[in-house]
Design a protein around this motif. Structure first.
Motif, PDB file in Angstrom:
ATOM      1  N   ALA A 324     -52.855 -15.571 -38.225  1.00  0.00           N
ATOM      2  CA  ALA A 324     -54.111 -15.871 -38.624  1.00  0.00           C
ATOM      3  C   ALA A 324     -54.055 -15.933 -39.994  1.00  0.00           C
ATOM      4  CB  ALA A 324     -55.226 -14.894 -38.427  1.00  0.00           C
ATOM      5  N   PHE A 325     -53.550 -15.435 -40.892  1.00  0.00           N
ATOM      6  CA  PHE A 325     -53.260 -15.606 -42.470  1.00  0.00           C
ATOM      7  C   PHE A 325     -52.418 -16.886 -42.699  1.00  0.00           C
ATOM      8  CE2 PHE A 325     -54.971 -11.193 -42.785  1.00  0.00           C
ATOM      9  CZ  PHE A 325     -55.512 -11.169 -43.955  1.00  0.00           C
ATOM     10  N   THR A 326     -51.267 -16.996 -41.853  1.00  0.00           N
ATOM     11  CA  THR A 326     -50.674 -18.109 -42.162  1.00  0.00           C
ATOM     12  C   THR A 326     -51.499 -19.434 -41.779  1.00  0.00           C
ATOM     13  OG1 THR A 326     -48.465 -17.032 -41.230  1.00  0.00           O
ATOM     14  CG2 THR A 326     -48.367 -19.408 -41.184  1.00  0.00           C
ATOM     15  N   GLN A 327     -52.358 -19.474 -40.587  1.00  0.00           N
ATOM     16  CA  GLN A 327     -52.949 -20.485 -40.356  1.00  0.00           C
ATOM     17  C   GLN A 327     -54.001 -20.917 -41.410  1.00  0.00           C
ATOM     18  OE1 GLN A 327     -56.066 -20.168 -37.419  1.00  0.00           O
ATOM     19  NE2 GLN A 327     -56.635 -22.366 -37.854  1.00  0.00           N
ATOM     20  N   LEU A 328     -54.778 -19.993 -42.031  1.00  0.00           N
ATOM     21  CA  LEU A 328     -55.930 -19.975 -42.761  1.00  0.00           C
ATOM     22  C   LEU A 328     -55.549 -20.325 -44.103  1.00  0.00           C
ATOM     23  CD1 LEU A 328     -58.296 -17.060 -41.546  1.00  0.00           C
ATOM     24  CD2 LEU A 328     -58.502 -19.642 -41.361  1.00  0.00           C
ATOM     25  N   MET A 329     -54.145 -19.697 -44.585  1.00  0.00           N
ATOM     26  CA  MET A 329     -53.994 -19.804 -45.960  1.00  0.00           C
ATOM     27  C   MET A 329     -53.045 -21.190 -46.079  1.00  0.00           C
ATOM     28  SD  MET A 329     -53.241 -16.134 -47.775  1.00  0.00           S
ATOM     29  CE  MET A 329     -53.137 -16.616 -49.184  1.00  0.00           C
ATOM     30  N   GLY A 330     -52.257 -21.447 -44.949  1.00  0.00           N
ATOM     31  CA  GLY A 330     -51.512 -22.551 -45.001  1.00  0.00           C
ATOM     32  C   GLY A 330     -52.471 -23.752 -44.973  1.00  0.00           C
ATOM     33  N   TYR A 331     -53.408 -23.776 -44.356  1.00  0.00           N
ATOM     34  CA  TYR A 331     -54.493 -25.037 -44.325  1.00  0.00           C
ATOM     35  C   TYR A 331     -54.940 -25.018 -45.751  1.00  0.00           C
ATOM     36  CZ  TYR A 331     -58.188 -28.060 -42.487  1.00  0.00           C
ATOM     37  OH  TYR A 331     -59.010 -29.220 -42.463  1.00  0.00           O
TER      38      TYR A 331
END
Length: 359
Positions: A324-331
């Protein structure tokens, strides 16, 4: 011929084998399959040869030009009334085409898309990534099957469009990322009707590790600014949430760093003339650390509980936190980078992201 399934492929023969195997089990058989090899070094021709006598299958090899242009290449050679675009990393349930056929008979439209989910045999990391891409708590949106939408914009991992509409609009643009959303915007802007077909779902493998997943969502964040430039007025609040989340996490980590510094090295304040009372700096530092960690821990707990229940696995629930952190922060980071280059520095799409989209 009613359906033409078009699949662009780049160095993924194993995935193509699984997809083609699932197509042999379809209960509705009125379809052809068009595989477009997009300049792969590791081709899937041998795999396609295995299914040549089982499916009405056509294999083409072309120089690399990106997924959008490869789909156009396949569409030019398709004979079906409907063109169905699929990613090579999806697997179809046996009633997929039958469900598509049933829904289209009941509700007319010019283009449609379907949701995706994780297969029970997927790895724990794949299930966690699938959760992060479909959950309400990560702005997963319609990928999870949400039906109450004002306007629906199909995505190319599972997308169908009438052949005449495809040709009318010229197919996909030369964008190397976000080209499916660009195409969906053009479909709607041209006055054509789109729908979500809830029963036309697929198993979608997505990325197999967090590094590849970060690159995918980072490029999605970049593409959002490019799409906004191409289609003014399409930027919505939901598109800003990952950036707000990213800035919030960065702010909380800075607050935690400040609190830790105060707790451990607060006596240094004396050098600045602040002269704290004995141990006061430790109390202030501790409060700062707690205030910084609480929101992150609370969000992580929500993700862990929700994913564990949905996947029936505590391990997948735990992996869903970094997903979840990867998805939101990557975006969010991709969005910020694109905003800086396109909106502040005024660079054009090609100059700003040649490395990302045009290699």
């Amino acid at each position: 011929m009613k359906y033409s399934l078009i699949v662009p492929v780049f160095n993924r023969p194993d995935e193509v084998h699984e997809l083609l195997d699932s197509l042999t089990q379809q209960t509705l058989r009125d379809f052809e399959v068009i595989i477009v090899e997009d300049g792969s070094e590791k081709t899937c021709k041998d795999v396609c040869d295995q299914f040549a006598g089982i499916l009405e299958l056509f294999y083409y090899y072309k120089e690399n030009s990106g997924p959008g242009q490869s789909r156009n290449y396949g569409a030019e050679r398709a004979r079906g009334e409907w063109l169905i675009v699929l990613d090579s990393d999806v697997v179809l349930p046996k009633d997929y085409l039958a469900n598509v056929d049933k829904e289209l008979a009941e509700h007319t439209c010019d283009a449609w898309g379907g949701p995706d989910t994780a297969h029970p045999d997927f790895t724990s990391v794949q299930k966690a990534i699938s959760y992060s891409m479909t959950s309400f708590f990560t702005t997963g949106g319609i990928r999870g099957g949400k039906t109450k939408l004002d306007k629906f914009f199909p995505r190319s991992f599972n997308m169908g469009i009438r052949r005449e509409v495809y040709r009318e609009l010229g197919g996909f643009s030369k964008m190397r990322f976000g080209e499916d959303i660009d195409f969906s915007y053009r479909i709607v802007e041209a006055g054509h009707k789109t729908r979500l077909l809830p029963t036309a779902w697929v198993w979608h493998k997505r990325r197999t590790d967090f590094r590849k997943f970060f690159r995918q969502v980072f490029n999605s964040g970049i593409a959002r600014i490019n799409l906004t430039k191409r289609h003014p007025g399409t930027l919505k609040l939901v598109h800003l949430l990952p950036t707000v989340f990213t800035l919030g996490v960065i702010g909380l980590l800075m607050l935690f760093g400040l609190g830790a510094a105060l707790y451990c090295y607060g006596e240094w304040l004396d050098h600045f003339g602040l002269r704290p009372t004995d141990n006061m700096h430790q109390g202030v530092g501790f409060v700062f650390c707690v205030l910084a960690l609480l929101p992150l821990l609370l969000y992580s707990l929500i993700i862990f509980i929700d994913s564990s229940l949905k996947n029936r696995s505590l391990w997948v629930g735990l992996l869903s936190i970094p997903a979840a952190f990867t998805q939101l922060m990557g975006y969010g980071l991709g969005f910020i980078k694109a905003w800086w280059k396109r909106c502040v520095l005024g660079q054009d799409e090609f100059t700003a992201f040649e490395k990302n989209f045009y290699k």
